[in-house]
Design a protein around this motif. Structure first.
Motif, PDB file in Angstrom:
ATOM      1  N   SER A  32       0.822  -1.206   0.000  1.00 16.98           N
ATOM      2  CA  SER A  32       0.000   0.000   0.000  1.00 16.98           C
ATOM      3  C   SER A  32       0.860   1.262   0.000  1.00 16.98           C
ATOM      4  O   SER A  32       0.595   2.212  -0.741  1.00 16.98           O
ATOM      5  CB  SER A  32      -0.924  -0.011   1.212  1.00 16.98           C
ATOM      6  OG  SER A  32      -1.652   1.174   1.289  1.00 16.98           O
ATOM      7  N   ASN A  35       2.435   1.780  -3.400  1.00 17.24           N
ATOM      8  CA  ASN A  35       1.466   2.310  -4.352  1.00 17.24           C
ATOM      9  C   ASN A  35       1.241   3.796  -4.120  1.00 17.24           C
ATOM     10  O   ASN A  35       1.168   4.579  -5.071  1.00 17.24           O
ATOM     11  CB  ASN A  35       0.138   1.553  -4.257  1.00 17.24           C
ATOM     12  CG  ASN A  35       0.215   0.176  -4.863  1.00 17.24           C
ATOM     13  OD1 ASN A  35       1.079  -0.105  -5.687  1.00 17.24           O
ATOM     14  ND2 ASN A  35      -0.689  -0.694  -4.449  1.00 17.24           N
ATOM     15  N   GLN A  36       1.123   4.197  -2.858  1.00 14.87           N
ATOM     16  CA  GLN A  36       0.931   5.610  -2.550  1.00 14.87           C
ATOM     17  C   GLN A  36       2.138   6.436  -2.977  1.00 14.87           C
ATOM     18  O   GLN A  36       1.991   7.532  -3.522  1.00 14.87           O
ATOM     19  CB  GLN A  36       0.671   5.792  -1.063  1.00 14.87           C
ATOM     20  CG  GLN A  36      -0.700   5.344  -0.623  1.00 14.87           C
ATOM     21  CD  GLN A  36      -0.923   5.546   0.873  1.00 14.87           C
ATOM     22  OE1 GLN A  36      -0.035   5.985   1.593  1.00 14.87           O
ATOM     23  NE2 GLN A  36      -2.116   5.215   1.330  1.00 14.87           N
ATOM     24  N   SER A  38       4.171   5.783  -5.383  1.00 17.28           N
ATOM     25  CA  SER A  38       4.142   5.863  -6.845  1.00 17.28           C
ATOM     26  C   SER A  38       3.148   6.913  -7.307  1.00 17.28           C
ATOM     27  O   SER A  38       3.447   7.717  -8.201  1.00 17.28           O
ATOM     28  CB  SER A  38       3.780   4.497  -7.423  1.00 17.28           C
ATOM     29  OG  SER A  38       3.609   4.577  -8.812  1.00 17.28           O
ATOM     30  N   HIS A  39       1.972   6.936  -6.692  1.00 21.72           N
ATOM     31  CA  HIS A  39       0.958   7.923  -7.077  1.00 21.72           C
ATOM     32  C   HIS A  39       1.408   9.338  -6.751  1.00 21.72           C
ATOM     33  O   HIS A  39       1.205  10.260  -7.555  1.00 21.72           O
ATOM     34  CB  HIS A  39      -0.368   7.618  -6.393  1.00 21.72           C
ATOM     35  CG  HIS A  39      -1.032   6.388  -6.916  1.00 21.72           C
ATOM     36  ND1 HIS A  39      -2.250   5.954  -6.475  1.00 21.72           N
ATOM     37  CD2 HIS A  39      -0.656   5.487  -7.846  1.00 21.72           C
ATOM     38  CE1 HIS A  39      -2.580   4.858  -7.111  1.00 21.72           C
ATOM     39  NE2 HIS A  39      -1.622   4.543  -7.946  1.00 21.72           N
ATOM     40  N   VAL A  40       2.011   9.530  -5.595  1.00 23.96           N
ATOM     41  CA  VAL A  40       2.495  10.862  -5.225  1.00 23.96           C
ATOM     42  C   VAL A  40       3.587  11.312  -6.180  1.00 23.96           C
ATOM     43  O   VAL A  40       3.623  12.468  -6.603  1.00 23.96           O
ATOM     44  CB  VAL A  40       2.987  10.874  -3.760  1.00 23.96           C
ATOM     45  CG1 VAL A  40       3.770  12.131  -3.457  1.00 23.96           C
ATOM     46  CG2 VAL A  40       1.814  10.738  -2.812  1.00 23.96           C
ATOM     47  N   SER A  41       4.457  10.398  -6.550  1.00 25.09           N
ATOM     48  CA  SER A  41       5.523  10.727  -7.492  1.00 25.09           C
ATOM     49  C   SER A  41       4.948  11.159  -8.833  1.00 25.09           C
ATOM     50  O   SER A  41       5.398  12.156  -9.424  1.00 25.09           O
ATOM     51  CB  SER A  41       6.442   9.519  -7.672  1.00 25.09           C
ATOM     52  OG  SER A  41       7.423   9.777  -8.630  1.00 25.09           O
ATOM     53  N   GLN A  42       3.936  10.434  -9.312  1.00 24.42           N
ATOM     54  CA  GLN A  42       3.298  10.806 -10.575  1.00 24.42           C
ATOM     55  C   GLN A  42       2.625  12.170 -10.476  1.00 24.42           C
ATOM     56  O   GLN A  42       2.705  12.984 -11.407  1.00 24.42           O
ATOM     57  CB  GLN A  42       2.275   9.754 -10.977  1.00 24.42           C
ATOM     58  CG  GLN A  42       2.890   8.447 -11.413  1.00 24.42           C
ATOM     59  CD  GLN A  42       1.843   7.367 -11.658  1.00 24.42           C
ATOM     60  OE1 GLN A  42       0.657   7.592 -11.447  1.00 24.42           O
ATOM     61  NE2 GLN A  42       2.289   6.198 -12.089  1.00 24.42           N
ATOM     62  N   LEU A  43       1.962  12.429  -9.346  1.00 23.74           N
ATOM     63  CA  LEU A  43       1.314  13.727  -9.161  1.00 23.74           C
ATOM     64  C   LEU A  43       2.329  14.862  -9.121  1.00 23.74           C
ATOM     65  O   LEU A  43       2.114  15.928  -9.704  1.00 23.74           O
ATOM     66  CB  LEU A  43       0.487  13.731  -7.878  1.00 23.74           C
ATOM     67  CG  LEU A  43      -0.828  12.965  -7.913  1.00 23.74           C
ATOM     68  CD1 LEU A  43      -1.444  12.906  -6.524  1.00 23.74           C
ATOM     69  CD2 LEU A  43      -1.789  13.618  -8.888  1.00 23.74           C
TER      70      LEU A  43
END
Length: 67
Positions: A32, A35-36, A38-43
Motif C-alpha cells: 500500500s 502504491n501511494q 508511486s501515485h504521489v511521485s506521478q502527481l
C-alpha cells in the motif's frame, strides 16, 4: 506435567499463527505504501514541471529565481 507441555505447544502454535498474520499485514502495508509513493511521485511530476535557468539577461542566469 502433561498439561504444561500441551500449554507450551499451544502457545507456540498461537505465536506462529500470530507471526504469520503480522507478516501478511506488514506485506499488505508495504504494498500500500509503495502504491501511494508511486501515485504521489506521478502527481508531483505532473504538477511541477522542471524550470530551466535563464540563458540570457542579468537575472536568473546563475540562480533559479522562479518561485
Amino acid at each position: 506435567m502433561d498439561s504444561s507441555v500441551n500449554a507450551a505447544v499451544g502457545n507456540a502454535m498461537a505465536l506462529q499463527q500470530h507471526n504469520a498474520d503480522q507478516q501478511a499485514q506488514a506485506g499488505l502495508l508495504k504494498e500500500s505504501l509503495n502504491n501511494q509513493a508511486s501515485h504521489v511521485s506521478q502527481l508531483m511530476e505532473a504538477v511541477s514541471p522542471q524550470q530551466s535557468l535563464a540563458t540570457t539577461g542579468t537575472v536568473g542566469t546563475q540562480i533559479n529565481t522562479h518561485a
